[in-house]
Design an enzyme around this catalytic site. Structure first.
Site, short mmCIF file in Angstrom:
data_model
loop_
_atom_site.label_atom_id
_atom_site.label_comp_id
_atom_site.label_asym_id
_atom_site.label_seq_id
_atom_site.Cartn_x
_atom_site.Cartn_y
_atom_site.Cartn_z
N TYR A 15 0.80 -1.23 0.00
CA TYR A 15 0.00 0.00 0.00
C TYR A 15 0.83 1.28 0.00
CZ TYR A 15 -3.85 -3.10 1.31
OH TYR A 15 -4.80 -4.09 1.32
N HIS A 20 -4.54 6.05 -1.35
CA HIS A 20 -5.15 6.06 -0.02
C HIS A 20 -4.12 6.28 1.09
CE1 HIS A 20 -9.13 5.75 1.46
NE2 HIS A 20 -9.18 4.49 1.80
N TYR A 64 -5.50 -0.55 9.55
CA TYR A 64 -6.12 -0.39 8.24
C TYR A 64 -7.11 0.77 8.31
CZ TYR A 64 -3.74 -4.55 6.70
OH TYR A 64 -2.76 -5.44 6.39
N ASN A 66 -10.18 1.76 7.50
CA ASN A 66 -11.55 1.87 7.99
C ASN A 66 -11.66 1.78 9.50
OD1 ASN A 66 -12.20 2.05 5.33
ND2 ASN A 66 -13.25 0.11 5.20
N ASN A 112 -13.90 6.87 5.11
CA ASN A 112 -14.10 5.91 6.19
C ASN A 112 -13.08 6.02 7.32
OD1 ASN A 112 -16.43 4.78 5.12
ND2 ASN A 112 -15.29 3.34 3.87
#
Length: 192
Positions: A15, A20, A64, A66, A112
């Site tokens: 990631y 994001h 993570y 969310n 989120n």
């Protein structure tokens, strides 16, 4: 006065340079800029890692995106309840790549990670730095989750490089209680 700066993203190598993860990238850049002039102490705890500079705490949640807010109780347990001096940095699909938006408060805007923080704090009254990540995504055209988890292109990284340097300046302004000046100077689009 101690400040808490949280950059939002997802842990793990897959990631790192995805859209994001600009909150994580912003904290990495700030640490890199300060490392030659500041005493930086690495910190970690349950579900978070980061560093401390001049009594200010810079955190990347490892939960993570969310579930970003779930680290807050652990941070407060370790460092004291410092949410009144909170700053959150995160990606914004509604802003084009190169754009920065600083706000004193507001809703989660559909993000989120920010929603998770708001749910834990029971408040929207904290400043945030939104970093634009949209470069050609048409809203409603497809899988938004895949887009925000896609990596930046080399050309996009050149623009992001400029933006991350600007965000580091914004962090300093906000930590110096100059958020209005920061909003006047940096709420705009930056390009190569």
């Amino acid at each position: 006065m101690r400040n808490l700066v949280i950059g939002l993203g997802n842990p793990g190598p897959r990631y790192v340079f995805t859209r994001h993860n600009v909150g994580f990238l912003a904290l990495d850049r700030y640490e890199g800029i300060k490392k030659d002039t500041q005493n930086i102490k690495k910190i970690s705890g349950k579900n978070f890692e980061g560093y401390e500079i001049n009594n200010n705490i810079f955190v990347k949640p490892m939960t993570y995106m969310n579930a970003s807010g779930e680290v807050l109780p652990y941070i407060f347990k370790k460092f004291g309840k410092i949410e009144e001096n909170l700053l959150v940095i995160y990606d914004d699909i509604w802003l084009n790549l190169g754009e920065i938006r600083i706000r004193k408060n507001g809703s989660d805007g559909g993000h989120n990670g920010l929603k998770s923080i708001i749910n834990i704090l029971k408040s929207t009254e904290f400043p945030r730095i939104r970093i634009g990540i949209n470069e050609g995504y048409v809203h409603g055209s497809g899988d938004l989750a895949n887009y925000v988890l896609s990596p930046f292109t080399d050309q996009e990284l050149q623009i992001l490089d400029i933006v991350l340097n600007k965000v580091s300046e914004v962090i300093d302004y906000i930590l110096d209680n100059k958020i209005d000046e920061a909003m006047n100077k940096y709420n705009r689009k930056f390009s190569k």
